[in-house]
Design an enzyme around this catalytic site. Sequence first.
Site, PDB file in Angstrom:
ATOM      1  N   PHE A 102     -21.755  33.681 -11.389  1.00  0.00           N
ATOM      2  CA  PHE A 102     -21.764  33.032 -12.707  1.00  0.00           C
ATOM      3  C   PHE A 102     -23.143  32.468 -13.038  1.00  0.00           C
ATOM      4  O   PHE A 102     -23.634  32.601 -14.156  1.00  0.00           O
ATOM      5  CB  PHE A 102     -20.735  31.899 -12.747  1.00  0.00           C
ATOM      6  CG  PHE A 102     -19.326  32.382 -12.858  1.00  0.00           C
ATOM      7  CD1 PHE A 102     -18.828  32.857 -14.047  1.00  0.00           C
ATOM      8  CD2 PHE A 102     -18.488  32.372 -11.754  1.00  0.00           C
ATOM      9  CE1 PHE A 102     -17.522  33.306 -14.162  1.00  0.00           C
ATOM     10  CE2 PHE A 102     -17.177  32.819 -11.848  1.00  0.00           C
ATOM     11  CZ  PHE A 102     -16.697  33.289 -13.052  1.00  0.00           C
ATOM     12  N   ALA A 137     -16.851  27.241 -11.882  1.00  0.00           N
ATOM     13  CA  ALA A 137     -17.671  28.145 -12.693  1.00  0.00           C
ATOM     14  C   ALA A 137     -18.531  27.417 -13.739  1.00  0.00           C
ATOM     15  O   ALA A 137     -19.693  27.793 -13.953  1.00  0.00           O
ATOM     16  CB  ALA A 137     -16.766  29.179 -13.369  1.00  0.00           C
ATOM     17  N   GLU A 168      -2.154  28.826  -7.000  1.00  0.00           N
ATOM     18  CA  GLU A 168      -1.994  30.019  -7.848  1.00  0.00           C
ATOM     19  C   GLU A 168      -1.503  31.209  -7.014  1.00  0.00           C
ATOM     20  O   GLU A 168      -0.622  31.955  -7.440  1.00  0.00           O
ATOM     21  CB  GLU A 168      -3.315  30.334  -8.551  1.00  0.00           C
ATOM     22  CG  GLU A 168      -3.657  29.251  -9.569  1.00  0.00           C
ATOM     23  CD  GLU A 168      -4.908  29.524 -10.398  1.00  0.00           C
ATOM     24  OE1 GLU A 168      -5.739  30.340  -9.976  1.00  0.00           O
ATOM     25  OE2 GLU A 168      -5.036  28.904 -11.465  1.00  0.00           O
TER      26      GLU A 168
HETATM   27  C1  LIG Z   1     -10.625  32.432  -4.818  1.00  0.00           C
HETATM   28  C2  LIG Z   1     -11.449  31.584  -5.760  1.00  0.00           C
HETATM   29  C3  LIG Z   1     -10.888  31.095  -6.921  1.00  0.00           C
HETATM   30  C4  LIG Z   1     -11.630  30.312  -7.795  1.00  0.00           C
HETATM   31  N1  LIG Z   1     -11.047  29.856  -8.946  1.00  0.00           N
HETATM   32  C5  LIG Z   1     -11.772  29.170  -9.834  1.00  0.00           C
HETATM   33  C6  LIG Z   1     -11.213  28.756 -11.079  1.00  0.00           C
HETATM   34  O1  LIG Z   1     -10.032  29.003 -11.346  1.00  0.00           O
HETATM   35  N2  LIG Z   1     -12.009  28.096 -11.957  1.00  0.00           N
HETATM   36  C7  LIG Z   1     -13.326  27.825 -11.672  1.00  0.00           C
HETATM   37  O2  LIG Z   1     -14.016  27.252 -12.510  1.00  0.00           O
HETATM   38  N3  LIG Z   1     -13.876  28.163 -10.507  1.00  0.00           N
HETATM   39  C8  LIG Z   1     -13.139  28.835  -9.584  1.00  0.00           C
HETATM   40  N4  LIG Z   1     -13.702  29.220  -8.393  1.00  0.00           N
HETATM   41  C9  LIG Z   1     -15.083  28.802  -8.111  1.00  0.00           C
HETATM   42  C10 LIG Z   1     -16.086  29.674  -8.845  1.00  0.00           C
HETATM   43  O3  LIG Z   1     -15.789  31.033  -8.649  1.00  0.00           O
HETATM   44  C11 LIG Z   1     -17.477  29.342  -8.334  1.00  0.00           C
HETATM   45  O4  LIG Z   1     -17.727  27.988  -8.575  1.00  0.00           O
HETATM   46  C12 LIG Z   1     -18.544  30.193  -9.020  1.00  0.00           C
HETATM   47  O5  LIG Z   1     -18.342  31.553  -8.725  1.00  0.00           O
HETATM   48  C13 LIG Z   1     -19.944  29.753  -8.579  1.00  0.00           C
HETATM   49  O6  LIG Z   1     -20.874  30.617  -9.159  1.00  0.00           O
HETATM   50  P1  LIG Z   1     -22.239  30.926  -8.397  1.00  0.00           P
HETATM   51  O7  LIG Z   1     -23.009  31.803  -9.303  1.00  0.00           O
HETATM   52  O8  LIG Z   1     -22.860  29.668  -7.927  1.00  0.00           O
HETATM   53  O9  LIG Z   1     -21.805  31.735  -7.069  1.00  0.00           O
HETATM   54  P2  LIG Z   1     -20.970  33.071  -6.917  1.00  0.00           P
HETATM   55  O10 LIG Z   1     -20.203  33.386  -8.139  1.00  0.00           O
HETATM   56  O11 LIG Z   1     -20.238  32.937  -5.631  1.00  0.00           O
HETATM   57  O12 LIG Z   1     -22.079  34.219  -6.760  1.00  0.00           O
HETATM   58  C14 LIG Z   1     -22.934  34.312  -5.657  1.00  0.00           C
HETATM   59  C15 LIG Z   1     -23.515  35.723  -5.627  1.00  0.00           C
HETATM   60  O13 LIG Z   1     -24.572  35.737  -4.681  1.00  0.00           O
HETATM   61  C16 LIG Z   1     -24.517  36.940  -3.932  1.00  0.00           C
HETATM   62  N5  LIG Z   1     -25.204  36.661  -2.662  1.00  0.00           N
HETATM   63  C17 LIG Z   1     -24.914  35.683  -1.783  1.00  0.00           C
HETATM   64  N6  LIG Z   1     -25.795  35.673  -0.770  1.00  0.00           N
HETATM   65  C18 LIG Z   1     -26.663  36.697  -1.009  1.00  0.00           C
HETATM   66  C19 LIG Z   1     -27.799  37.194  -0.318  1.00  0.00           C
HETATM   67  N7  LIG Z   1     -28.256  36.623   0.796  1.00  0.00           N
HETATM   68  N8  LIG Z   1     -28.427  38.266  -0.831  1.00  0.00           N
HETATM   69  C20 LIG Z   1     -27.997  38.855  -1.981  1.00  0.00           C
HETATM   70  N9  LIG Z   1     -26.948  38.414  -2.678  1.00  0.00           N
HETATM   71  C21 LIG Z   1     -26.290  37.332  -2.205  1.00  0.00           C
HETATM   72  C22 LIG Z   1     -23.039  37.227  -3.810  1.00  0.00           C
HETATM   73  O14 LIG Z   1     -22.801  38.602  -3.551  1.00  0.00           O
HETATM   74  C23 LIG Z   1     -22.520  36.778  -5.177  1.00  0.00           C
HETATM   75  O15 LIG Z   1     -22.509  37.849  -6.094  1.00  0.00           O
HETATM   76  C24 LIG Z   1     -12.970  29.991  -7.485  1.00  0.00           C
HETATM   77  C25 LIG Z   1     -13.548  30.482  -6.317  1.00  0.00           C
HETATM   78  C26 LIG Z   1     -12.800  31.277  -5.458  1.00  0.00           C
HETATM   79  C27 LIG Z   1     -13.416  31.800  -4.187  1.00  0.00           C
END
Ligand SMILES: Cc1cc2nc3c(=O)[nH]c(=O)nc-3n(C[C@H](O)[C@H](O)[C@H](O)COP(=O)(O)OP(=O)(O)OC[C@H]3O[C@@H](n4cnc5c(N)ncnc54)[C@H](O)[C@@H]3O)c2cc1C
Length: 426
Positions: free
Chosen positions: A18, A322, A174
Site C-alpha cells: 500500500f 492500510a 474474519e
Molecule cells: C491477513 C491480513 C489482513 C489484514 N487486514 C487488514 C484490514 O482489514 N484493514 C487494514 O487496514 N489493514 C489490514 N491489514 C494490514 C495491511 O495489509 C497493512 O497494514 C498494509 O499492507 C501495510 O502496507 P505496507 O505497504 O507498509 O506493507 P505491505 O503491504 O506488506 O507491502 C510490503 C511489500 O514489500 C515487499 N518486500 C518486503 N521485503 C522486501 C525485500 N527485501 N525486497 C523486495 N521486496 C520486499 C513485499 O513483497 C510486499 O509487496 C491486514 C494484514 C494482513 C496480513
Amino acid sequence: MNIPESSLPRVVIIGGGFAGINFARKIANKNVQVVLIDKRNYHTFQPLLYQVSSAGLEPDSIAYPLRKILKNHKNTFFRLAEVESINSEKNNIKTSIGNLDYDYLVIATGTKTNYFGNESIETHGMPMKKVPQALNIRSLILQNFEQAAITNDKETRKALLNFVIVGGGPTGVELAGAIAELKNHILPRDYRDLIPEDMQIYLLEGGARVLPTMSEHASKKAAKFLSKLGVLVHCNTFVKNYDGKKVLTNLSLELQSETLIWAAGVTGNPVKGLQAEALIDRANRYKVNEYNQVEGYNTIFALGDISLMQTDAYPNGHPQVAQPAIQQGELLGKNLIKLIEGKPLKKFKYKDKGSMATVGRNKAVVDLKHFRFAGFFAWFVWMFVHLMALVGFRNRVIVFFNWGYNYINFDKAARLIIRPFRKLNQ
Ligand SMILES: Cc1cc2nc3c(=O)[nH]c(=O)nc-3n(C[C@H](O)[C@H](O)[C@H](O)COP(=O)(O)OP(=O)(O)OC[C@H]3O[C@@H](n4cnc5c(N)ncnc54)[C@H](O)[C@@H]3O)c2cc1C
C-alpha cells in the site's frame, strides 16, 4: 539491473504494498527516475487474503501486477528482486539481481509473521500473510474434508475437522466467520458423507476480548455473531505448543487438530545495513520523523508498517493497517519533490477513517470516530469500502460479482485444490 543512467535524481522504492504503490503513483511523471523493486510481481490486497483461504475468492481477484500500476508513468521501472542490504555510505543497495545506486531510498517492506519465538508453531502452524500461504490454507481445509470423508476412525476425523485459529484480531475473526460459513453452507451440500456437527472452529485469543484494538461494543457484537455461527471463542488463551496434531494452551484446554492457523501477530521486516539506532528493536520498525525520514539519514525514508513515527497522539506509532501506509505514501510523494526543489515540507498527520471487521456472510462491526454500529448495514459498508479500496477496476468487478453470486446462492465458488498442500513429514 539494466536501469538506464539518467540526469534525473533516482528514487528507489523497496516494496510494492500500500505504501510503495501510493508513493510511486504520486511521484511518477515528476522530474525523477523511479525504480520500484519487489520480490513479487504483484501487489497483494491483504485485507481479503482470508477470502482466498476460505475459498471465497480466487487469488487474482486480490492481487494486481505491479508493472500494470506503473505502465502509464514515464521514467518508472519495475524490477522483480529481493533487496538484501543497503550500503548508505555508497548510496547503494544489493539485490538478488545485482546492485543499484540511489539518490533517494524509500523502504516500504511491511511486516512478516511473528511467532514470538515459538518454534513449534512456526514449524507446524499455517501463517496467512501472503497469497501462496492463503492458497495453502484453502488446500489444507479442502484436503481435510476429503480425508475426513474417507476415514472411519472417529478421533482422526475429529482432528481433521477441528480448525484452530489463533489470534482474535480482525484477521482471525474474519477467517473464523468465513470457515463457519463453509461448515454451515458448503459441508452439508458438497460433503453429504460428513456430519457438519463434527466440524468445529476454535478461535483462541490471548487477551480478554476479540477485536482488542476496536471498541468494547464491536468486541461484544463480534463475539455474539461468531457464537451464532457456531465458532467456539476462547479468550485469555495462549497456545504453548503445537506438534501438528495437538494444540496445548496455557489453560486446561487441549485440542486435537490437523490445522492451526496463526493470525496472532506481525513484526517489522527491515532490510539489513542501516545503523542500529535507526531501528526500534521491540517492533523491528524504522524510527522516522514526521516527514518519514529514517533517524540519522537525510535521503532514506520508511513508509507504512515498517515505519514507526512517534507523535503525541500515537506515542507507539500508527496502527499497522492500510490507511497510514496509503496516507504516508501519498504525502511523501509530494514532499520528496519539495525536498528536491528546496521547498518546505509538510508534516504527516494521520486521518483515522475508523476500523471495521466482517463476521460471516452478512454481519460486520464498524467503529468510526464518533459512532459505531454493527449488523447488516455495517456489513454493507464493509463491502463497499473494501470494493472501492481494491486496486484495479477488473478486480473490483470480479469481486463484486463473486460476492453477489455467493450471497444469493449461499455458495463459495473457489473451492478447488489446485495445488495440494503437503504437510511436513507427509
Ligand atoms: C491477513 C491480513 C489482513 C489484514 N487486514 C487488514 C484490514 O482489514 N484493514 C487494514 O487496514 N489493514 C489490514 N491489514 C494490514 C495491511 O495489509 C497493512 O497494514 C498494509 O499492507 C501495510 O502496507 P505496507 O505497504 O507498509 O506493507 P505491505 O503491504 O506488506 O507491502 C510490503 C511489500 O514489500 C515487499 N518486500 C518486503 N521485503 C522486501 C525485500 N527485501 N525486497 C523486495 N521486496 C520486499 C513485499 O513483497 C510486499 O509487496 C491486514 C494484514 C494482513 C496480513
